[in-house]
Design a protein around this motif. Structure first.
Motif, mmCIF file in Angstrom:
data_model
loop_
_atom_site.group_PDB
_atom_site.id
_atom_site.type_symbol
_atom_site.label_atom_id
_atom_site.label_comp_id
_atom_site.label_asym_id
_atom_site.label_seq_id
_atom_site.Cartn_x
_atom_site.Cartn_y
_atom_site.Cartn_z
ATOM 1 N N ASN A 12 0.783 -1.258 -0.018
ATOM 2 C CA ASN A 12 0.019 0.045 -0.109
ATOM 3 C C ASN A 12 0.804 1.292 0.202
ATOM 4 O O ASN A 12 0.679 2.347 -0.635
ATOM 5 N N THR A 13 1.878 1.479 0.979
ATOM 6 C CA THR A 13 2.940 2.439 0.883
ATOM 7 C C THR A 13 3.463 2.642 -0.355
ATOM 8 O O THR A 13 3.621 3.628 -1.023
ATOM 9 N N ILE A 14 4.133 1.457 -1.011
ATOM 10 C CA ILE A 14 4.797 1.634 -2.186
ATOM 11 C C ILE A 14 4.125 2.041 -3.335
ATOM 12 O O ILE A 14 4.188 2.995 -4.276
ATOM 13 N N GLU A 15 2.675 1.660 -3.274
ATOM 14 C CA GLU A 15 1.634 2.191 -4.428
ATOM 15 C C GLU A 15 1.473 3.691 -4.543
ATOM 16 O O GLU A 15 1.330 4.439 -5.188
ATOM 17 N N THR A 16 1.363 4.151 -3.243
ATOM 18 C CA THR A 16 1.270 5.802 -2.946
ATOM 19 C C THR A 16 2.468 6.545 -3.802
ATOM 20 O O THR A 16 2.388 7.584 -3.932
ATOM 21 N N ARG A 17 3.392 5.609 -3.878
ATOM 22 C CA ARG A 17 4.705 6.330 -4.475
ATOM 23 C C ARG A 17 4.937 6.304 -5.978
ATOM 24 O O ARG A 17 5.510 6.806 -6.620
ATOM 25 N N LEU A 18 3.789 5.692 -6.572
ATOM 26 C CA LEU A 18 3.691 5.442 -8.170
ATOM 27 C C LEU A 18 3.487 6.846 -8.497
ATOM 28 O O LEU A 18 2.701 7.609 -8.021
ATOM 29 N N PRO A 19 4.069 6.817 -9.950
ATOM 30 C CA PRO A 19 3.850 8.450 -10.383
ATOM 31 C C PRO A 19 2.418 8.682 -10.783
ATOM 32 O O PRO A 19 1.862 9.930 -10.465
ATOM 33 N N ALA A 20 1.522 7.818 -10.961
ATOM 34 C CA ALA A 20 0.025 8.136 -10.978
ATOM 35 C C ALA A 20 -0.664 8.359 -9.805
ATOM 36 O O ALA A 20 -1.515 8.755 -10.011
ATOM 37 N N HIS A 21 -0.180 8.021 -8.759
ATOM 38 C CA HIS A 21 -0.493 8.664 -7.503
ATOM 39 C C HIS A 21 0.007 9.789 -6.755
ATOM 40 O O HIS A 21 0.235 9.923 -5.713
ATOM 41 N N GLY A 22 1.023 10.330 -7.627
ATOM 42 C CA GLY A 22 1.617 11.702 -7.232
ATOM 43 C C GLY A 22 3.047 11.292 -6.474
ATOM 44 O O GLY A 22 3.346 12.396 -5.850
ATOM 45 N N GLY A 23 3.519 10.309 -6.811
ATOM 46 C CA GLY A 23 4.830 10.048 -5.937
ATOM 47 C C GLY A 23 5.760 10.897 -6.190
ATOM 48 O O GLY A 23 5.981 11.086 -7.556
ATOM 49 N N ASP A 24 6.460 11.790 -5.368
ATOM 50 C CA ASP A 24 7.507 12.592 -5.510
ATOM 51 C C ASP A 24 8.821 12.160 -5.740
ATOM 52 O O ASP A 24 9.207 11.794 -4.658
ATOM 53 N N PRO A 25 9.533 12.160 -6.840
ATOM 54 C CA PRO A 25 10.835 11.617 -6.737
ATOM 55 C C PRO A 25 11.909 12.232 -6.182
ATOM 56 O O PRO A 25 13.077 11.731 -5.737
ATOM 57 N N GLU A 26 11.488 13.422 -5.741
ATOM 58 C CA GLU A 26 12.589 14.481 -4.779
ATOM 59 C C GLU A 26 12.494 14.128 -3.391
ATOM 60 O O GLU A 26 13.303 14.330 -2.658
ATOM 61 N N ALA A 27 11.474 13.256 -2.978
ATOM 62 C CA ALA A 27 10.851 12.994 -1.643
ATOM 63 C C ALA A 27 10.925 11.506 -1.173
ATOM 64 O O ALA A 27 10.977 11.179 -0.168
ATOM 65 N N SER A 28 10.959 10.701 -2.159
ATOM 66 C CA SER A 28 10.931 9.296 -1.881
ATOM 67 C C SER A 28 11.912 8.339 -2.634
ATOM 68 O O SER A 28 11.916 8.674 -3.995
ATOM 69 N N TYR A 29 12.498 7.661 -2.138
ATOM 70 C CA TYR A 29 13.458 6.569 -2.910
ATOM 71 C C TYR A 29 12.658 5.779 -3.892
ATOM 72 O O TYR A 29 12.889 5.628 -5.086
ATOM 73 N N VAL A 30 11.393 5.111 -3.499
ATOM 74 C CA VAL A 30 10.622 4.460 -4.131
ATOM 75 C C VAL A 30 10.124 5.282 -5.451
ATOM 76 O O VAL A 30 10.292 4.728 -6.543
ATOM 77 N N ALA A 31 9.666 6.459 -5.175
ATOM 78 C CA ALA A 31 9.154 7.293 -6.395
ATOM 79 C C ALA A 31 10.211 7.521 -7.173
ATOM 80 O O ALA A 31 9.933 7.494 -8.513
ATOM 81 N N ARG A 32 11.400 7.813 -6.645
ATOM 82 C CA ARG A 32 12.573 8.179 -7.708
ATOM 83 C C ARG A 32 13.021 6.721 -8.569
ATOM 84 O O ARG A 32 12.962 6.781 -9.818
ATOM 85 N N LEU A 33 12.716 5.580 -7.870
ATOM 86 C CA LEU A 33 13.042 4.445 -8.874
ATOM 87 C C LEU A 33 11.850 4.144 -9.885
ATOM 88 O O LEU A 33 12.281 3.820 -10.894
ATOM 89 N N LEU A 34 10.793 4.381 -9.215
ATOM 90 C CA LEU A 34 9.452 4.138 -10.388
ATOM 91 C C LEU A 34 9.578 5.173 -11.176
ATOM 92 O O LEU A 34 9.278 4.916 -12.442
ATOM 93 N N HIS A 35 9.746 6.463 -10.958
ATOM 94 C CA HIS A 35 9.900 7.531 -11.963
ATOM 95 C C HIS A 35 11.070 7.264 -12.937
ATOM 96 O O HIS A 35 10.928 7.579 -14.274
ATOM 97 N N LYS A 36 12.015 6.583 -12.637
ATOM 98 C CA LYS A 36 12.978 6.424 -13.515
ATOM 99 C C LYS A 36 12.882 5.119 -14.641
ATOM 100 O O LYS A 36 13.396 5.131 -15.639
ATOM 101 N N GLY A 37 11.672 4.481 -14.416
ATOM 102 C CA GLY A 37 11.325 3.527 -15.173
ATOM 103 C C GLY A 37 11.755 2.075 -14.812
ATOM 104 O O GLY A 37 12.411 1.881 -13.728
#
Length: 122
Positions: A12-37
């Motif tokens: 659930n936490t990881i899903e909040t980091r998805l780009p589609a859910h507004g995950g911020d690559p500047e604030a989250s390691y997971v969001a950064r990984l997901l943003h990179k593809g």
């Protein structure tokens, strides 16, 4: 607290980091990984799998089992990131493991080979 609950909460936490859910690559390691593809998190899975193997070999040589636990946790974590990216959840994997439960690994492998042959028209 069950393992299933822990995995579901983490997913659930990881899903909040998805780009589609507004995950911020500047604030989250997971969001950064997901943003990179996918190449970014798939590379991490490969690295963590290798580190898991190395830690297991160290345990074989009398090393600390805690290091193996640490590396498997990293591997599972990055695998959960991949699942989220592909719209899957730990429950999907648990359902597959439950489906296989009680089936001989040898029988399972033979069944997969037979299904592959049928799919290829042989």
């Amino acid at each position: 607290m069950s393992t299933t609950d822990t995995l579901a909460r983490l997913a659930n936490t990881i899903e909040t980091r998805l780009p589609a859910h507004g995950g911020d690559p500047e604030a989250s390691y997971v969001a950064r990984l997901l943003h990179k593809g996918s190449d970014a998190f798939l590379k991490k899975i490969g690295e963590e799998a290798t580190e898991t193997v190395m830690a297991a070999k160290d345990v074989d040589a009398g090393g600390d089992k805690a290091k193996l636990v640490y590396e498997v946790a990293d591997l599972w974590f990055h695998t959960l990131v991949a699942l989220a990216h592909y719209g899957l959840r730990p429950e999907d994997i648990l359902a597959e493991l439950e489906r296989r439960e009680g089936t001989s690994g040898i029988e399972e492998k033979a069944l997969r080979k037979a299904q592959a042959r049928e799919a290829n028209g042989h």
